[in-house]
Scaffold this active site. Sequence first.
Site, PDB file in Angstrom:
ATOM      1  N   GLU A 187       0.800  -1.049  -0.084  1.00 67.13           N
ATOM      2  CA  GLU A 187       0.002   0.026   0.039  1.00 67.13           C
ATOM      3  C   GLU A 187       0.754   1.265  -0.097  1.00 67.13           C
ATOM      4  O   GLU A 187       0.540   2.434  -0.498  1.00 67.13           O
ATOM      5  CB  GLU A 187      -1.063   0.076   1.296  1.00 67.13           C
ATOM      6  CG  GLU A 187      -1.743   0.907   1.260  1.00 67.13           C
ATOM      7  CD  GLU A 187      -2.888   1.257   0.186  1.00 67.13           C
ATOM      8  OE1 GLU A 187      -3.139   0.300  -0.550  1.00 67.13           O
ATOM      9  OE2 GLU A 187      -3.652   2.190   0.150  1.00 67.13           O
ATOM     10  N   THR A 238     -11.154   8.586 -13.176  1.00 66.86           N
ATOM     11  CA  THR A 238     -10.148   7.943 -12.094  1.00 66.86           C
ATOM     12  C   THR A 238     -10.581   6.382 -11.674  1.00 66.86           C
ATOM     13  O   THR A 238      -9.923   5.921 -11.079  1.00 66.86           O
ATOM     14  CB  THR A 238      -9.888   8.896 -10.841  1.00 66.86           C
ATOM     15  OG1 THR A 238      -8.739   8.451 -10.213  1.00 66.86           O
ATOM     16  CG2 THR A 238     -11.039   8.812 -10.002  1.00 66.86           C
TER      17      THR A 238
HETATM   18  C1  DMJ Z   1     -10.333   3.655  -7.247  1.00 63.33           C
HETATM   19  O1  DMJ Z   1     -11.487   3.809  -6.642  1.00 63.33           O
HETATM   20  C2  DMJ Z   1      -9.924   5.119  -7.982  1.00 63.33           C
HETATM   21  O2  DMJ Z   1      -8.639   5.074  -8.777  1.00 63.33           O
HETATM   22  C3  DMJ Z   1      -9.547   6.308  -6.991  1.00 63.33           C
HETATM   23  O3  DMJ Z   1      -9.049   7.262  -7.837  1.00 63.33           O
HETATM   24  C4  DMJ Z   1      -8.519   5.683  -6.082  1.00 63.33           C
HETATM   25  N1  DMJ Z   1      -8.370   4.514  -5.414  1.00 63.33           N
HETATM   26  C5  DMJ Z   1      -9.198   3.556  -6.186  1.00 63.33           C
HETATM   27  C6  DMJ Z   1      -8.348   2.326  -6.350  1.00 63.33           C
HETATM   28  O4  DMJ Z   1      -7.154   2.181  -5.988  1.00 63.33           O
END
Ligand code: DMJ
Length: 635
Positions: free
Chosen positions: A493, A604
């Site tokens: 992580e 994202t």
């Molecule tokens: C996802 O939900 C998206 O990429 C977000 O921006 C960050 N974290 C998670 C995946 O790790």
Amino acid sequence: MVFRKIPGVSAPGMGLRLSQKFVFLLFLSGLVTLCFGALFFLPDSVRLKRIFLSKSESPPVTVRSEGETRDLTKKSAGEPLRALEAPAGKLRVSRRPSVTHDARSLERSVGTLERTQVDAVDAARDLERKDGRKGSNSEMINKCLLKPALGVDRGKPTDPQTVQRRDKVREMMKFAWDNYKSYAWGKNELRPLTRNGHIGTMFGGLRGATIIDSLDTLYIMGLTEDYKEAKEWVQNNLDLNSNGEASLFEVNIRYVGGLLSAYYLTGEEVFKQKVLELGEKLLPAFGTPTGIPRGVINLGSSGTSWSWGWASAGSSILAEFGTLHLEFVHLSELSGNPIYTEKVMNIRKLLDKIEKPHGLYPNFLSPVSGNWVQHHVSLGGLGDSFYEYLIKSYLMSDKTDEEAKRMYYSALEAIETNLVQKSPGGLTYVAEWRGGVLDHKMGHLACFSGGMVGIGADDGAPEKRQHYLDLAAEITHTCHESYSRSATKLGPEAFRFDGGAEATATRLSDRYYILRPEVIESYMYMWRLTHDPKYRQWGWEAVEALEKHCRVEDGFSGIRDVYASTVSHDNMQQSFFLSETLKYLYLLFSDDDLLPLDDWVFNTEAHPLPVIRQSCLQEHAGTRDTQQQQQTHPE
Ligand code: DMJ
């Protein structure tokens, strides 16, 4: 009112003297002013008031100087990285507004916002009726794309090994999906060890996160029957009338993003209907004194919002309120209603205007004062996707959004000057910054930045383009190292570069891997940008590691320690595994014409959104209007 004859004045022409006329006119104008003024004291619901008083848009932005900030800076200890990272059950949502001193102004803003919302929705419907937009957005947008979304042959690669690898990823998707369907259908995520569903608190009573997150992946992989089942579920079971408290950010990136991309890819009206319905429910979140939304919102009619209990002094999180732009611009595009774009432009303007320490954007901002609450800067959790959305807003606007471009490149410059470091072993990494002091750590989440710097390289200053591409490659290499230095070949992580560590986790609490996509995401972008075969090779190593350590009998699960050769599973198949990790792997082993990057921008959560080519859209609208006119009034 009856006008009586004033004594001593003869009737014809009212027979008034000039001074008397003047007094009379004065009286009349006083009366009109009084009546108009009284409108302001009527309750907001009175229709007369809505007719006569012009609508006020979003609440005014008040940006105060640093010195004026109240003492909101006492940091809450051990804050989780972000909503998503808080393990289920540990996420504390403060049910009281964290900031109460400005409650009245907040109430006023919410009132104004509700009125604006109702009126704006009506206006949008009118507009839709007038220009016949309804039902045609996906067709229109698609007409303005340069290439077919799915390529010539759904991106099928030519060499047999890559075909095989891609097929393997498709099989993993099918396996993850089938198990979700068997044991968790309609719930948010699958718990593969206990064979049941997980609902959690992130989506405020909304269900089916895995279904919404999977729609586009199933579609592009050609898993047609599964896609159809998913669509039917959306049609018949996706209930948006939830009254729960949700993360605005998570609902936006997964539900809004997932539905939008499903609509654009398939043209199915049901996705458009649902996403517009959901979009309206998010608008009250912007009813704060600055228009910066809080993290938690009630999806019901109250539309109230809260800051996360763990966020510093009632602040809003940069990566949350800064990760709405792509989806909201598309909501405006689909609905014909500018309100969504206005809301996110207001956020943008505030961020552009506010003073930034060393040009950096701290992670916490007060939605009341519009000031930074503390100076923690990170390209990982809490900050990450804000930067991603700047460059992607520029790309999605067909490179017309100059403001986003300027803000992105100056943020990147500040990041390079202040955060980018080289380890003693020669690895480039992006450290975190706490009020000027560097924390030599990089989160898995920050590994998306290899891809981000890569896709932005070409639009940087000419003399910097190669440099950006090199930087992107170096960051991606470092993130790969964080994988290859572990026993499982999956990355932790967070990994560190101090106390002798080089891209490894030093704390027990940083050793887990929850099926995250960011490293693979960067491989995919770097492959598309360079075609260096090492990225496909690294992606394949990740597939093997996922198969070996995360695949269990009934799905995929995260693991608790990437350094332990005998793994312990966390019993959670995250929805982003299907939406992002597997999609990026599939794209990595596909030809570039599957969702080409000059036509599609991934949100994202890896939901592809089409580039909006405004001038082309207007041309098409013009042609369509002429055709419509010809049909209505044939010569
Ligand atoms: C996802 O939900 C998206 O990429 C977000 O921006 C960050 N974290 C998670 C995946 O790790």
